[in-house]
Scaffold this active site. Structure first.
Site, PDB file in Angstrom:
ATOM      1  N   HIS A 167       1.550   3.781   2.087  1.00 33.97           N
ATOM      2  CA  HIS A 167       2.191   4.468   3.217  1.00 33.97           C
ATOM      3  C   HIS A 167       3.712   4.469   3.086  1.00 33.97           C
ATOM      4  O   HIS A 167       4.317   3.494   2.634  1.00 33.97           O
ATOM      5  CB  HIS A 167       1.766   3.819   4.544  1.00 33.97           C
ATOM      6  CG  HIS A 167       0.344   4.123   4.928  1.00 33.97           C
ATOM      7  ND1 HIS A 167      -0.382   3.361   5.796  1.00 33.97           N
ATOM      8  CD2 HIS A 167      -0.484   5.128   4.533  1.00 33.97           C
ATOM      9  CE1 HIS A 167      -1.596   3.880   5.946  1.00 33.97           C
ATOM     10  NE2 HIS A 167      -1.687   4.955   5.182  1.00 33.97           N
TER      11      HIS A 167
ATOM     12  N   ASP B 189      -0.351  -4.269   5.886  1.00 34.75           N
ATOM     13  CA  ASP B 189      -0.922  -3.694   7.110  1.00 34.75           C
ATOM     14  C   ASP B 189      -2.421  -3.998   7.222  1.00 34.75           C
ATOM     15  O   ASP B 189      -3.143  -3.327   7.957  1.00 34.75           O
ATOM     16  CB  ASP B 189      -0.710  -2.174   7.143  1.00 34.75           C
ATOM     17  CG  ASP B 189       0.734  -1.801   7.447  1.00 34.75           C
ATOM     18  OD1 ASP B 189       1.583  -2.713   7.543  1.00 34.75           O
ATOM     19  OD2 ASP B 189       1.010  -0.590   7.565  1.00 34.75           O
TER      20      ASP B 189
ATOM     21  N   HIS C  82       4.411  -5.691   9.762  1.00 34.37           N
ATOM     22  CA  HIS C  82       5.067  -5.240  11.003  1.00 34.37           C
ATOM     23  C   HIS C  82       5.024  -6.359  12.032  1.00 34.37           C
ATOM     24  O   HIS C  82       4.127  -7.203  12.003  1.00 34.37           O
ATOM     25  CB  HIS C  82       4.329  -4.031  11.610  1.00 34.37           C
ATOM     26  CG  HIS C  82       4.321  -2.806  10.758  1.00 34.37           C
ATOM     27  ND1 HIS C  82       5.212  -1.771  10.912  1.00 34.37           N
ATOM     28  CD2 HIS C  82       3.511  -2.448   9.720  1.00 34.37           C
ATOM     29  CE1 HIS C  82       4.955  -0.823  10.025  1.00 34.37           C
ATOM     30  NE2 HIS C  82       3.917  -1.203   9.283  1.00 34.37           N
TER      31      HIS C  82
ATOM     32  N   ASP D  68       6.134   4.176   5.084  1.00 35.03           N
ATOM     33  CA  ASP D  68       6.982   3.172   5.741  1.00 35.03           C
ATOM     34  C   ASP D  68       7.017   1.871   4.927  1.00 35.03           C
ATOM     35  O   ASP D  68       7.700   0.917   5.303  1.00 35.03           O
ATOM     36  CB  ASP D  68       6.549   2.908   7.188  1.00 35.03           C
ATOM     37  CG  ASP D  68       5.136   2.375   7.312  1.00 35.03           C
ATOM     38  OD1 ASP D  68       4.224   3.001   6.740  1.00 35.03           O
ATOM     39  OD2 ASP D  68       4.939   1.341   7.993  1.00 35.03           O
ATOM     40  N   HIS D  69       6.310   1.847   3.811  1.00 32.79           N
ATOM     41  CA  HIS D  69       6.352   0.688   2.906  1.00 32.79           C
ATOM     42  C   HIS D  69       6.967   1.047   1.554  1.00 32.79           C
ATOM     43  O   HIS D  69       7.494   0.190   0.866  1.00 32.79           O
ATOM     44  CB  HIS D  69       4.941   0.117   2.730  1.00 32.79           C
ATOM     45  CG  HIS D  69       4.377  -0.388   4.024  1.00 32.79           C
ATOM     46  ND1 HIS D  69       4.278  -1.711   4.331  1.00 32.79           N
ATOM     47  CD2 HIS D  69       3.947   0.295   5.124  1.00 32.79           C
ATOM     48  CE1 HIS D  69       3.793  -1.847   5.569  1.00 32.79           C
ATOM     49  NE2 HIS D  69       3.590  -0.644   6.064  1.00 32.79           N
TER      50      HIS D  69
ATOM     51  N   HIS E 225       0.848  -1.195   0.000  1.00 35.05           N
ATOM     52  CA  HIS E 225       0.000   0.000   0.000  1.00 35.05           C
ATOM     53  C   HIS E 225       0.884   1.245   0.000  1.00 35.05           C
ATOM     54  O   HIS E 225       2.101   1.140  -0.027  1.00 35.05           O
ATOM     55  CB  HIS E 225      -0.988  -0.019   1.175  1.00 35.05           C
ATOM     56  CG  HIS E 225      -0.354   0.002   2.529  1.00 35.05           C
ATOM     57  ND1 HIS E 225       0.399  -1.042   3.022  1.00 35.05           N
ATOM     58  CD2 HIS E 225      -0.356   0.951   3.509  1.00 35.05           C
ATOM     59  CE1 HIS E 225       0.813  -0.746   4.243  1.00 35.05           C
ATOM     60  NE2 HIS E 225       0.385   0.458   4.552  1.00 35.05           N
TER      61      HIS E 225
ATOM     62  N   HIS F 117      -7.385  -0.831   5.616  1.00 32.57           N
ATOM     63  CA  HIS F 117      -6.288  -0.052   6.234  1.00 32.57           C
ATOM     64  C   HIS F 117      -6.048   1.203   5.403  1.00 32.57           C
ATOM     65  O   HIS F 117      -5.918   2.310   5.922  1.00 32.57           O
ATOM     66  CB  HIS F 117      -5.040  -0.915   6.328  1.00 32.57           C
ATOM     67  CG  HIS F 117      -3.815  -0.166   6.754  1.00 32.57           C
ATOM     68  ND1 HIS F 117      -3.693   0.413   8.000  1.00 32.57           N
ATOM     69  CD2 HIS F 117      -2.668   0.125   6.097  1.00 32.57           C
ATOM     70  CE1 HIS F 117      -2.517   1.027   8.086  1.00 32.57           C
ATOM     71  NE2 HIS F 117      -1.877   0.875   6.940  1.00 32.57           N
TER      72      HIS F 117
HETATM   73 ZN   LIG Z   1       3.037   0.029   7.906  1.00 40.12          ZN
HETATM   74 ZN   LIG Z   2       0.131   1.295   6.516  1.00 39.44          ZN
END
Ligand SMILES: [Zn+2]
Ligand SMILES: [Zn+2]
Length: 263
Positions: A58, A135, A175, A60-61, A56, A115
């Site tokens: 975000h 996520d 995560h 952090d990905h 996705h 999410h």
């Molecule tokens: Zn994440």
């Molecule tokens: Zn996420």
């Protein structure tokens, strides 16, 4: 199919995955935030990263995409509806698309909104069935809906797609939240002995050592898969969550999601 789980050791506790074809050495990197870690692991195995897949949009990905592309020339794959936000996406994915890695690996795309509204989970139907859940699904929990998501859609995804997958499937989330999530499992279902056992184990086996659970194991400890369990409903009433007399699975899911936000 070879799966290598890589631990970012960052505060967000991200996992990255390399999925490699044993015959050709081609590899796909899932959510390679710490791109150098992924590159080093691939090099150590003699693999070539030819594809990057973001579950996705975000950061952090996706935050390692540009540098990993620069280093490898890999193509970037992501949900078609998230491609514009991510940038640099070569292939937009839809439900049912199959991503191939080398000669032996096939990964089926699930469109799993909730999410965020542009989230892909990957299924491997090979000798070791696997779900790469980003996520959407974590061990003992589900993703929050606070950054572009929708709890109603997350319920639909969990109930109508994830809950119907074969129970032997191994779950590879984005995560490591197992230990913390088990605290919430036990908050709403204090008598869950299996959750207690996993929490003991997760106290020592976490991060790079964390266990890989199956969907069968998830069903025993993940409250979002236990929506009709009398012990869970009782547990919610005991902490004075206002529930109708016979709550539907959707109602329980939405209450759990809301409760988890402030837990
Ligand atoms: Zn994440
Ligand atoms: Zn996420």
């Amino acid at each position: 199919m070879i799966v290598e789980r890589l631990w970012a050791a960052n505060p967000l506790r991200n996992y990255h995955y390399l999925i490699a074809c044993p015959e050709t050495g081609e590899a796909l990197a899932i959510d390679p935030l710490e791109w150098q870690l992924c590159l080093d692991a691939a090099t150590a195995h003699g693999w070539t990263i030819t594809q990057i897949l973001n579950t996705h949009e975000h950061l952090d990905h996706t935050g390692g995409n540009a540098q990993l592309v620069r280093a490898t020339g890999a193509r970037v794959l992501a949900h078609a509806a998230g491609a514009a936000r991510i940038g640099g996406v070569d292939i937009g994915l839809h439900a049912g698309d199959v991503v191939r890695v080398g000669r032996t690996v096939e990964l089926e795309c699930l469109d799993t909104p909730g999410h965020t509204m542009a989230h892909i989970c990957l299924l491997s139907h090979t000798e070791s069935p696997a779900l790469f859940s980003g996520d959407t699904l974590f061990n003992a929990g589900v993703g929050n809906c606070s950054h572009g998501g929708d709890p109603e859609r997350l319920y639909d995804t969990c109930a109508h797609q994830l809950a119907r997958l074969p129970t032997g499937m191994r779950v590879y989330p984005g995560h490591d939240y197992l230990q913390n999530n088990l605290g919430f499992s036990l908050h709403v279902e204090p008598g869950n002995a299996t959750a207690l056992q996993w929490r003991d184990r997760a106290a020592t086996d976490n991060g790079p050592q964390a266990p890989v659970l199956t969907l069968h194991e998830e069903r025993e400890i993940n409250p979002f898969f236990r929506l009709q369990q009398p012990e869970l409903i009782e547990g919610l009433r005991a902490i004075e969550v206002a529930l109708p007399p016979r709550p539907s699975p959707r109602e329980v899911f939405l209450l759990l999601r809301q409760l988890r936000n402030s837990w």
